[in-house]
Every structure is written in structure tokens, then in C-alpha cells.
Design a protein around this motif. Structure first.
Motif, PDB file in Angstrom:
ATOM      1  N   UNK A  18       0.840  -1.203   0.000  1.00  0.00           N
ATOM      2  CA  UNK A  18       0.000   0.000   0.000  1.00  0.00           C
ATOM      3  C   UNK A  18       0.873   1.250   0.000  1.00  0.00           C
ATOM      4  N   UNK A  19       1.970   1.227   0.778  1.00  0.00           N
ATOM      5  CA  UNK A  19       2.879   2.369   0.809  1.00  0.00           C
ATOM      6  C   UNK A  19       3.514   2.630  -0.543  1.00  0.00           C
ATOM      7  N   UNK A  20       3.988   1.575  -1.205  1.00  0.00           N
ATOM      8  CA  UNK A  20       4.568   1.717  -2.536  1.00  0.00           C
ATOM      9  C   UNK A  20       3.545   2.254  -3.528  1.00  0.00           C
ATOM     10  N   UNK A  28       1.592  14.105  -5.612  1.00  0.00           N
ATOM     11  CA  UNK A  28       1.587  15.339  -4.813  1.00  0.00           C
ATOM     12  C   UNK A  28       1.918  15.039  -3.362  1.00  0.00           C
ATOM     13  N   UNK A  29       1.316  13.973  -2.835  1.00  0.00           N
ATOM     14  CA  UNK A  29       1.607  13.570  -1.456  1.00  0.00           C
ATOM     15  C   UNK A  29       3.059  13.163  -1.309  1.00  0.00           C
ATOM     16  N   UNK A  30       3.576  12.387  -2.275  1.00  0.00           N
ATOM     17  CA  UNK A  30       4.977  11.956  -2.222  1.00  0.00           C
ATOM     18  C   UNK A  30       5.912  13.153  -2.243  1.00  0.00           C
ATOM     19  N   UNK A  31       5.609  14.122  -3.096  1.00  0.00           N
ATOM     20  CA  UNK A  31       6.457  15.308  -3.194  1.00  0.00           C
ATOM     21  C   UNK A  31       6.400  16.122  -1.904  1.00  0.00           C
ATOM     22  N   UNK A  38      14.567  13.044   6.209  1.00  0.00           N
ATOM     23  CA  UNK A  38      15.526  12.890   7.319  1.00  0.00           C
ATOM     24  C   UNK A  38      14.856  12.731   8.675  1.00  0.00           C
ATOM     25  N   UNK A  39      13.789  13.513   8.908  1.00  0.00           N
ATOM     26  CA  UNK A  39      13.065  13.424  10.179  1.00  0.00           C
ATOM     27  C   UNK A  39      12.386  12.066  10.306  1.00  0.00           C
ATOM     28  N   UNK A  40      11.784  11.610   9.207  1.00  0.00           N
ATOM     29  CA  UNK A  40      11.079  10.325   9.242  1.00  0.00           C
ATOM     30  C   UNK A  40      12.038   9.169   9.459  1.00  0.00           C
ATOM     31  N   UNK A  41      13.220   9.238   8.851  1.00  0.00           N
ATOM     32  CA  UNK A  41      14.213   8.178   9.041  1.00  0.00           C
ATOM     33  C   UNK A  41      14.673   8.136  10.497  1.00  0.00           C
ATOM     34  N   UNK A  42      14.897   9.312  11.087  1.00  0.00           N
ATOM     35  CA  UNK A  42      15.300   9.365  12.495  1.00  0.00           C
ATOM     36  C   UNK A  42      14.207   8.791  13.396  1.00  0.00           C
ATOM     37  N   UNK A 204       5.284   4.989   5.490  1.00  0.00           N
ATOM     38  CA  UNK A 204       5.205   6.421   5.195  1.00  0.00           C
ATOM     39  C   UNK A 204       6.475   6.883   4.486  1.00  0.00           C
ATOM     40  N   UNK A 205       7.620   6.349   4.903  1.00  0.00           N
ATOM     41  CA  UNK A 205       8.884   6.730   4.276  1.00  0.00           C
ATOM     42  C   UNK A 205       8.908   6.344   2.802  1.00  0.00           C
TER      43      UNK A 205
END
Length: 311
Positions: A18-20, A28-31, A38-42, A204-205
Motif C-alpha cells: 500500500x505504501x509503494x 503530490x503527497x509523495x512530493x 531525514x526526520x522520518x528516518x530518524x 510512510x517513508x
């Protein structure tokens, strides 16, 4: 909320798909999400460390000898060997060769611990490999940079690697501290909730990571297909070769995590340092590179099961 996270955990593989799909269908959401990577990875690293706990991840000093040897083979010997073969074949200056060397010189992705969890492997060992690979990356990358100068300047790559290592260590320490304070002895339901939170962050990432592919799918679909074939071939080829090489050796216990680390590399470390002109020919590949990584828990469980348990 805990019930929702447990639901996500029970349907983790479907959530990855679903994420892919969301990243590809909603550009638009991806952009919009891309700048927050960086915040999401942390956040993902913190949640993963919270799920694993320091006890499962300890042992790095004891395992340093085999760990450094494995990292040297994966991040230094392998890209140098690939570059040597490509030079002999007269292909070293092609975009595909650049992509291959770029990938094989990088350490394991920050989300590799999540892949280990989804495959039922030792996530603590995976975290050791990921942190160690990132820590020595400035050293292993230097010879590659000297032989492949379009990858960027050594100083840029060193700064990039240092920043990523700092983020990894800070997020990991924060996750371990939260685990000790709030979940010193988590129940099975709490572990499942943490698994769900980790999977959700991972999904989400990937939406943000799909942003570069959206435009290419509309303007150059054939190039996307060819780059995707190369990405799958590299990722799954490295995972298969690692599993088959180690499954009957003394490193059998870490064959799974090492295979994940071999085929799921953090090319973002190089992207910070690459000159725009050098990066342009492989932008589509970088987007395609996310596909085999995120589909590993869906497509490769039979391979890992057969190599590590049935073999």
C-alpha cells in the motif's frame, strides 16, 4: 491506537505494498513528504531501537572481528571487484556501472532492521551490522572515490557519512532509553504494537521515496522498466549469493542479517555528495532501487526460509 498498531503488524506485508502504491499513485503527497525524509528516518530508527532494546543489540565489541571482515568484503572488496570487471569489459563509464558501484559501496539502509523483523531474523544483529557499516563507511568509501571520482569529493562524503552516523546513534540511544523507561519487560501485545508502529513509519517513508519515480513513469516508462530490472538483479542477486555462501559456515547465525545488508544499501549517503551532473543519469535508478528493498519481505521469505532453515 494500540489496537490499530497491532492490526498494522498483522498485515505488515500488505501495508508495504500500500505504501509503494500510494507513493506512485499520489505524486503530490509523495512530493510533499519528500523534504521530511531525514526526520522520518530518524523517527523510524528511534521506534526500531525502542522495539529491539539494548539487550538484543549488544555484543558489537565481541562480534567486531567477523563484523569488520564482512563489512570490508561488502563495502570495499565487492565494489572494487565490480569496478575491475567493468573496466576489463569496457563498461566502467556507463550509467549502469556507476549505479552498480554506487550501490555496492554503500552500507546497509537505516530500515534494514525493519526488514529483519519482517523476515523473522535477528534484528539486534542487523542493527550491529548497519551501525558498524555506517561507522566505517568513510574509510571504505575513500578508495572507491579515488577510482571513481564522479562519485564526489572525499570531504563531502565524509561529512555526509558523519552526519548520518550521528543521526543513527542519537536515534538509537533515544530508542533504547525509551525502552528502558517505558517497556523494560514488554508483553507480547506491546511488542506487536511496537512492530506495527515500526511498519507504519516504514510505509510512510516509502511514499516519499517514490517521488522521483512519478515523473519518469509518465515520460520514460521503458527506462523505468530497465532500471528496475537492474535494481532487482543487484539487490536480490546479492542477497541470494550471501545466503548461499554463508548458510553452511560458522557465520550461519548471521547469514540472514548479512544478506539483508548486502542487498539493501543506503545510496542516500552518496546522494548528498554527488555533483548534480554526475547524478542525473541514475536518478531513475535511485527511485527504482527502493522497489526491491521494500518488496524483500514480500518476495524473498521463501529464499530466506529455504537457505537458513530447510537448507
Amino acid at each position: 491506537m494500540a489496537d490499530f498498531f497491532r492490526l498494522v503488524s498483522r498485515h505488515a506485508r500488505a501495508c508495504l505494498v500500500i505504501g509503494l502504491a500510494t507513493g506512485l499513485l499520489f505524486p503530490t503527497l509523495a512530493k510533499w513528504l519528500a523534504p521530511w525524509l531525514p526526520v522520518m528516518v530518524a523517527a523510524l530508527l528511534t521506534i526500531t531501537a525502542l522495539r529491539i532494546g539494548h539487550r538484543a543489540a549488544r555484543g558489537a565489541v565481541r562480534d567486531l572481528r567477523w563484523g569488520l571482515t564482512a563489512i570490508a568484503l561488502l563495502q570495499l572488496i565487492l565494489p572494487l571487484a565490480c569496478l575491475g570487471v567493468l573496466h576489463v569489459l569496457g563498461l566502467a563509464q556507463t550509467p549502469a556501472a556507476f549505479a552498480l558501484v554506487l550501490v555496492t559501496a554503500a552500507p546497509a539502509i537505516s530500515g534494514s532492521t525493519n526488514l529483519a523483523l519482517l523476515l523473522g531474523l535477528d534484528a539486534g544483529r542487523m542493527m550491529q551490522i548497519m551501525v558498524l557499516g555506517t561507522a566505517v563507511f568513510p574509510i571504505t568509501a575513500l578508495p572507491i572515490l579515488l577510482l571513481f571520482p564522479q562519485m564526489g569529493t572525499p570531504s563531502d562524503v565524509l561529512c555526509s557519512a558523519g552526519l548520518v552516523l550521528l543521526v543513527i546513534l542519537a536515534a538509537t540511544v533515544a530508542g533504547f532509553a525509551l525502552r528502558a523507561k517505558f517497556y523494560p519487560a514488554p508483553s507480547a501485545e506491546q511488542v506487536q504494537s511496537l512492530d506495527g508502529a515500526s511498519v507504519l513509519a516504514f510505509c510512510v517513508i516509502v511514499i516519499a521515496l517514490m517521488a522521483p519515480l512519478n515523473g519518469a513513469l509518465r515520460t520514460a516508462p521503458l527506462q523505468v522498466v530497465l532500471w528496475a530490472v537492474l535494481a532487482f538483479s543487484i539487490s536480490y542477486g546479492l542477497q541470494t549469493a550471501t545466503l548461499l555462501s554463508l548458510r553452511k559456515t560458522r557465520l550461519h547465525a548471521v547469514a540472514g542479517p548479512l544478506a539483508i545488508g548486502a542487498g539493501n544499501r543506503n545510496v542516500a549517503l552518496f546522494l548528498v555528495a554527488l555533483p548534480p551532473d554526475a547524478l542525473a543519469p541514475i536518478l531513475i535508478f535511485i527511485g527504482c532501487w527502493q522497489l526491491p528493498m521494500y518488496l524483500t519481505p514480500i518476495l524473498l521469505p521463501p529464499l530466506y526460509r529455504k537457505a537458513l532453515h530447510d537448507g
